[in-house]
Design a protein around this motif. Structure first.
Motif, PDB file in Angstrom:
ATOM      1  N   THR A 161       0.823  -1.215   0.000  1.00 17.86           N
ATOM      2  CA  THR A 161       0.000   0.000   0.000  1.00 17.86           C
ATOM      3  C   THR A 161       0.861   1.272   0.000  1.00 17.86           C
ATOM      4  O   THR A 161       0.770   2.087   0.927  1.00 17.86           O
ATOM      5  CB  THR A 161      -0.916   0.018   1.239  1.00 17.86           C
ATOM      6  N   PRO A 162       1.664   1.493  -1.030  1.00 18.33           N
ATOM      7  CA  PRO A 162       2.553   2.666  -1.013  1.00 18.33           C
ATOM      8  C   PRO A 162       1.950   3.941  -1.594  1.00 18.33           C
ATOM      9  O   PRO A 162       2.491   5.026  -1.385  1.00 18.33           O
ATOM     10  CB  PRO A 162       3.730   2.207  -1.882  1.00 18.33           C
ATOM     11  N   PHE A 163       0.850   3.828  -2.324  1.00 20.56           N
ATOM     12  CA  PHE A 163       0.442   4.937  -3.186  1.00 20.56           C
ATOM     13  C   PHE A 163      -0.177   6.112  -2.445  1.00 20.56           C
ATOM     14  O   PHE A 163      -0.007   7.267  -2.836  1.00 20.56           O
ATOM     15  CB  PHE A 163      -0.490   4.423  -4.285  1.00 20.56           C
ATOM     16  N   SER A 164      -0.898   5.849  -1.364  1.00 16.26           N
ATOM     17  CA  SER A 164      -1.455   6.967  -0.595  1.00 16.26           C
ATOM     18  C   SER A 164      -0.331   7.763   0.074  1.00 16.26           C
ATOM     19  O   SER A 164      -0.459   8.977   0.275  1.00 16.26           O
ATOM     20  CB  SER A 164      -2.466   6.476   0.442  1.00 16.26           C
ATOM     21  N   THR A 165       0.777   7.098   0.393  1.00 18.38           N
ATOM     22  CA  THR A 165       1.934   7.812   0.957  1.00 18.38           C
ATOM     23  C   THR A 165       2.554   8.732  -0.081  1.00 18.38           C
ATOM     24  O   THR A 165       2.914   9.884   0.213  1.00 18.38           O
ATOM     25  CB  THR A 165       2.983   6.814   1.469  1.00 18.38           C
TER      26      THR A 165
END
Length: 478
Positions: A182-186
């Protein structure tokens, strides 16, 4: 705004390092995005940049830093639906829960700016000492340096902000290693912060294998603080590697709940509703999902009947459907582990009252009873849609709940004030929630685990202190 293009541009800023991509398949509108597998030379450069940017950023005023954070919250408000979509697809989180996370994240970032303004020192009366006269002394809080933050998949924005917000508010630079799942919201948070005035390089995002990345980063003395949310196993490894530097660990829990015979009968349906929400929201993939419920014999049958009935009403569905109660788990490995633990309990004599089966990419919400404490679903954090319900049958609830390797949140339902007060003092947990399930968390409250549940304290006000260091200044005038 073309959201995938924005995120892709943020990721590609690391293309200068000539890195390999990290093998993970995403879904929905994110399925064509890839992340990098950072190696040691690239991570060394990241640390160098973080230190250089810190030396500049620490000179900014609290007013300037607060403005950046508050302006970012305004952009988050404007793009709430977009951010919820990112969270939903990368974390496989139903959009109604993703939107709840966005709302919490906005509040968490606002609180970071507000609470930093309250971080004040004090005047020290040195003349209390026999030879301390002729001096004025005071304390103040200063930034630390480079903060390294590691975050899990289950709350990919809010748990990042719980670390990034306090770090930036007091003048630190920060390197974030989000879950590779889940890297994209960061990345999108980084984009919004920089659009709001945060100098580029003050916040950096690194991706790849967690152990390799951490080994490389922690070998650099410029890293002054590690803040980690994740498993007990990894937390213990990191604690052994951090040395004398500052450390915060937010780890696991089995989140127990006690329902007393003293609850009002007219409240039983509402209590059961809260138990079901606490156990099964986002497939139980939270460190404080209600996992073990102990009920006094006098109300056991009426409570468990309501819990089972409400559990059976939960609806599986697509992520973008606001009526979806549960969806696919984060990956097939989690699904298989949860089923294995359920089957192990069943083979040991436990009774499945509902659920206990694989359904598409998930596990049907499961209510189970007749367990023993040596079963994995009782002594380990299951991190899935399973709740254990047991009849207390006159046993001592304090002894049962305190006999655990975990100590994060515990909940109690009772209408007896003396019982509530007694248990709030006797239960050896970081947070005791009276007439709430242990899944309840408000982002400004202290959040600390005992025993294997953690080390240090989170919650914005408390994290800000842990992201800073105290200095005393003495001025001798005679």
């Amino acid at each position: 705004m073309e959201i995938t293009k924005v995120i892709e541009n943020e990721i590609k800023k690391a293309s200068k390092y000539n890195l390999n991509t990290y093998p993970y398949k995403y879904i929905g509108s994110l399925e064509n995005l890839t992340i990098y597998d950072f190696d040691e030379p690239a991570l060394a450069d990241v640390v160098k940049t973080a230190q250089e940017k810190y030396l500049e950023y620490r000179k900014t005023t609290l007013y300037q830093r607060t403005e950046i954070l508050l302006n970012t919250t305004k952009l988050m408000e404007e793009h709430k639906e977009t951010i919820a979509e990112i969270i939903s697809y990368e974390a496989k989180k139903p959009v109604k829960f993703a939107m709840q996370e966005v709302e919490r994240s906005i509040q968490t970032l606002k609180l970071s700016g507000i609470e930093a303004s309250k971080l004040e020192g004090e005047y020290i009366n040195l003349d209390v000492a026999a030879n301390g006269g002729g001096r004025n002394a005071f304390t103040k809080y200063e930034s630390l340096g480079v903060v390294y933050a590691m975050t899990p998949f289950n709350f990919p924005l809010n748990l990042v902000i719980h670390k990034v917000g306090p770090a930036l508010a007091v003048g630190n630079s920060v390197i974030v290693k989000p879950s590779e799942k889940t890297p994209f919201s960061t990345y999108f948070l980084k984009y919004l912060l920089e659009q709001s005035g945060l100098p580029e390089g003050v916040m950096q995002v690194v991706t790849g294998d967690g152990e390799k990345v951490s080994d490389a980063l922690l070998s650099h003395d410029e890293i002054k603080k590690l803040s980690f949310t994740g498993s007990v196993r990894v937390g213990e490894i990191l604690k052994n590697k951090i040395g004398l530097r500052k450390l915060t660990l937010e780890l696991g829990s089995t989140s127990p709940l006690y329902i007393s015979k003293n609850v009002k009968k007219e409240n039983i349906k509402d209590i059961a509703e809260q138990v079901v929400n606490g156990a099964f929201a986002y497939n139980g993939q939270a460190c404080i999902s209600t996992q073990k419920v102990f009920i006094d014999d006098e109300v056991f049958e009426s409570v468990i009947e309501e819990i089972v009935k409400k559990t059976k009403q939960l609806q599986y569905g697509p992520l973008n459907d606001h009526t979806t109660d549960y969806s696919d788990l984060i990956d097939s490995q989690s699904q298989q582990r949860i089923i294995e633990w359920i089957k192990e309990a069943e083979q040991g004599g436990a009774e499945i009252l509902t659920g206990g089966e694989i359904y598409k990419g998930s596990v049907k919400p499961t209510v189970i009873t007749g367990t023993t404490e040596d079963m994995k679903i009782c002594r380990q954090e299951i991190f899935g849609p399973v709740v254990v319900i047991e009849n207390l049958k006159g046993r001592n609830i304090t002894e049962i709940l305190n006999d655990s390797s975990f100590g994060l949140n515990a909940g109690v339902f009772t209408s007896d004030f003396e019982e509530a007060l007694q248990l709030s003092n006797d239960l050896d947990y970081g947070q005791v929630l009276i007439n709430d399930v242990p899944t309840v968390r408000f982002d400004h409250m202290p959040y600390n685990g005992r025993r294997h549940s953690g080390y240090g304290t989170e919650g914005i006000k408390y994290a800000i202190k842990e992201m800073s260091q105290l200095k005393m200044v003495s001025l001798k005038y005679v």
